[in-house]
Design a protein around this motif. Structure first.
Motif, PDB file in Angstrom:
ATOM      1  N   UNK A  77       2.410   6.604  47.373  1.00  0.00           N
ATOM      2  CA  UNK A  77       2.173   6.992  45.817  1.00  0.00           C
ATOM      3  C   UNK A  77       2.930   6.296  44.762  1.00  0.00           C
ATOM      4  N   UNK A  78       2.602   6.389  43.431  1.00  0.00           N
ATOM      5  CA  UNK A  78       3.624   5.601  42.553  1.00  0.00           C
ATOM      6  C   UNK A  78       4.844   6.613  42.674  1.00  0.00           C
ATOM      7  N   UNK A  79       5.990   5.999  41.996  1.00  0.00           N
ATOM      8  CA  UNK A  79       7.137   6.701  41.886  1.00  0.00           C
ATOM      9  C   UNK A  79       7.090   7.696  40.635  1.00  0.00           C
ATOM     10  N   UNK A  80       7.755   8.961  40.740  1.00  0.00           N
ATOM     11  CA  UNK A  80       7.920   9.676  39.671  1.00  0.00           C
ATOM     12  C   UNK A  80       9.483   9.270  38.981  1.00  0.00           C
ATOM     13  N   UNK A  81       9.757   9.673  37.625  1.00  0.00           N
ATOM     14  CA  UNK A  81      11.203   9.323  37.199  1.00  0.00           C
ATOM     15  C   UNK A  81      11.391  10.525  36.466  1.00  0.00           C
ATOM     16  N   UNK A  82      12.808  10.659  36.869  1.00  0.00           N
ATOM     17  CA  UNK A  82      13.708  12.048  36.190  1.00  0.00           C
ATOM     18  C   UNK A  82      14.826  11.594  35.505  1.00  0.00           C
ATOM     19  N   UNK A  83      15.045  12.145  34.447  1.00  0.00           N
ATOM     20  CA  UNK A  83      16.161  11.755  33.487  1.00  0.00           C
ATOM     21  C   UNK A  83      17.373  11.675  34.207  1.00  0.00           C
ATOM     22  N   UNK A  84      18.180  10.738  34.216  1.00  0.00           N
ATOM     23  CA  UNK A  84      19.689  10.622  34.641  1.00  0.00           C
ATOM     24  C   UNK A  84      20.605  10.544  33.470  1.00  0.00           C
ATOM     25  N   UNK A  85      21.540  11.515  33.584  1.00  0.00           N
ATOM     26  CA  UNK A  85      22.722  11.418  32.618  1.00  0.00           C
ATOM     27  C   UNK A  85      23.815  11.571  33.478  1.00  0.00           C
ATOM     28  N   UNK A  86      25.198  11.435  33.042  1.00  0.00           N
ATOM     29  CA  UNK A  86      26.309  11.503  34.215  1.00  0.00           C
ATOM     30  C   UNK A  86      26.517  12.674  34.819  1.00  0.00           C
ATOM     31  N   UNK A  87      26.097  13.818  33.935  1.00  0.00           N
ATOM     32  CA  UNK A  87      26.341  15.083  34.727  1.00  0.00           C
ATOM     33  C   UNK A  87      24.933  15.644  35.538  1.00  0.00           C
ATOM     34  N   UNK A  88      24.069  14.611  35.873  1.00  0.00           N
ATOM     35  CA  UNK A  88      22.873  15.168  36.389  1.00  0.00           C
ATOM     36  C   UNK A  88      23.158  15.278  37.963  1.00  0.00           C
ATOM     37  N   UNK A  89      22.949  16.476  38.493  1.00  0.00           N
ATOM     38  CA  UNK A  89      22.956  16.638  40.140  1.00  0.00           C
ATOM     39  C   UNK A  89      22.072  15.923  40.658  1.00  0.00           C
ATOM     40  N   UNK A  90      22.536  15.143  42.023  1.00  0.00           N
ATOM     41  CA  UNK A  90      21.848  14.226  42.839  1.00  0.00           C
ATOM     42  C   UNK A  90      21.866  14.826  44.006  1.00  0.00           C
ATOM     43  N   UNK A  91      20.757  14.412  45.143  1.00  0.00           N
ATOM     44  CA  UNK A  91      20.797  14.942  46.293  1.00  0.00           C
ATOM     45  C   UNK A  91      20.117  13.565  46.888  1.00  0.00           C
ATOM     46  N   UNK A  92      20.438  13.445  48.310  1.00  0.00           N
ATOM     47  CA  UNK A  92      20.023  12.295  49.227  1.00  0.00           C
ATOM     48  C   UNK A  92      18.259  12.515  49.242  1.00  0.00           C
ATOM     49  N   UNK A  93      17.360  11.514  49.119  1.00  0.00           N
ATOM     50  CA  UNK A  93      16.031  11.389  49.207  1.00  0.00           C
ATOM     51  C   UNK A  93      15.849  11.194  50.715  1.00  0.00           C
ATOM     52  N   UNK A  94      14.511  11.167  51.195  1.00  0.00           N
ATOM     53  CA  UNK A  94      13.983  10.922  52.419  1.00  0.00           C
ATOM     54  C   UNK A  94      14.850   9.593  52.847  1.00  0.00           C
ATOM     55  N   UNK A 133      17.820  12.690  41.279  1.00  0.00           N
ATOM     56  CA  UNK A 133      18.090  13.950  40.504  1.00  0.00           C
ATOM     57  C   UNK A 133      17.185  15.103  41.234  1.00  0.00           C
ATOM     58  N   UNK A 134      17.866  16.012  41.267  1.00  0.00           N
ATOM     59  CA  UNK A 134      17.229  17.229  41.686  1.00  0.00           C
ATOM     60  C   UNK A 134      16.856  18.324  40.452  1.00  0.00           C
ATOM     61  N   UNK A 135      17.188  17.915  39.254  1.00  0.00           N
ATOM     62  CA  UNK A 135      16.734  18.630  38.045  1.00  0.00           C
ATOM     63  C   UNK A 135      16.612  17.640  36.968  1.00  0.00           C
TER      64      UNK A 135
END
Ligand SMILES: Nc1nc2c(c(=O)[nH]1)N(C=O)[C@@H](CNc1ccc(C(=O)N[C@@H](CCC(=O)O)C(=O)O)cc1)CN2
Ligand SMILES: Nc1ncnc2c1ncn2[C@@H]1O[C@H](COP(=O)(O)OP(=O)(O)OP(=O)(O)O)[C@@H](O)[C@H]1O
Length: 197
Positions: free
Chosen positions: A93-110, A116-118
């Motif tokens: 499927x196409x990718x979705x995109x989530x905002x990234x700022x320095x404080x954005x929490x990240x978690x590994x994808x598959x 970004x997780x939020x």
């Protein structure tokens, strides 16, 4: 008669061989080299694409020695721009995109790539696409998921597609298939190549 040197494009089943060779070459770069090359790429993007600084720009978290564009994205943020990282929701499927700022929490994808997780979902106006390989017409080899081809085909208006990578990624002809979306431009440590006006 003089033989003209000619390397034929890879057949589709040999794309993976080419892809693996190019990824291995990039993984062979030292951390110091990646830092210097990334700085050069950020400099060319900053100088050559001033219109990007206020836009929603999709980019990739650097993995496997991909160029590190984070300092540039942070600089554009300080000038009113917004940054977005891809999120694989479902394969094929196409990718979705989530905002990234320095404080954005990240978690590994598959795939183990920090994601970004939020934060808000954004539609990028520009995509900075890492290239494993890129040919003379601007066709790109990614990791073989077809994510960016699907993403570019699905977004209307189509975002400006700028490849980012190293000179070692250049090949004559990747043997594009009908689904392959060409890049508008490529930025490497050596400068900017424009494929279409
Ligand atoms: N840093 C970075 N993030 C990115 C991309 C990228 O090119 N670079 N992508 C650009 O699109 C998307 C991820 N694309 C990927 C596509 C395939 C594989 C991969 O390893 N495929 C395995 C099969 C794994 C499986 O299906 O479970 C393989 O090909 O062997 C990884 C990432 C989104 N995030
Ligand atoms: N628009 C599309 N619609 C349907 N299938 C597609 C589309 N684009 C690509 N694909 C499929 O995705 C698969 C992988 O394509 P390709 O080898 O070009 O990936 P890639 O560009 O290297 O990967 P990525 O963009 O994830 O980095 C192909 O089998 C192709 O059929």
């Amino acid at each position: 008669m003089t033989a003209i040197p000619f390397t034929p494009p890879p057949a589709p089943e040999n794309r993976n061989v080419l892809r693996q060779r190019l990824i291995a070459a990039r993984r062979g770069l030292s951390a110091e080299a990646v830092a210097l090359l990334s700085e050069a790429i950020c400099g060319h993007l900053m100088a050559g694409f001033p219109e990007l600084e206020g836009k929603v720009v999709g980019f990739c978290w650097p993995v496997q020695n991909e160029p590190d564009l984070r300092p540039l994205l942070l600089e554009w943020q300080s000038r009113g721009g917004r940054s977005a990282l891809p999120v694989v929701t479902v394969p094929n499927a196409p990718l979705a995109f989530r905002e990234w700022r320095e404080a954005t929490p990240l978690a590994p994808d598959r795939y183990g790539i920090p994601t970004p997780t939020e934060g808000p979902w954004l539609v990028p106006q520009v995509l900075l696409l890492p290239v494993n390989g890129v040919d003379r017409l601007g066709y790109r080899l990614g990791y073989g998921g077809g994510f960016f081809d699907r993403t570019l085909a699905s977004l209307d208006p189509r975002p400006l597609a700028i490849g980012v990578g190293y000179e070692l990624a250049r090949v004559a002809d990747i043997g594009p298939e009908p689904h392959d979306e060409p890049l508008d431009a490529l930025v490497t440590e050596a400068g900017i190549t424009r494929f279409r006006p």
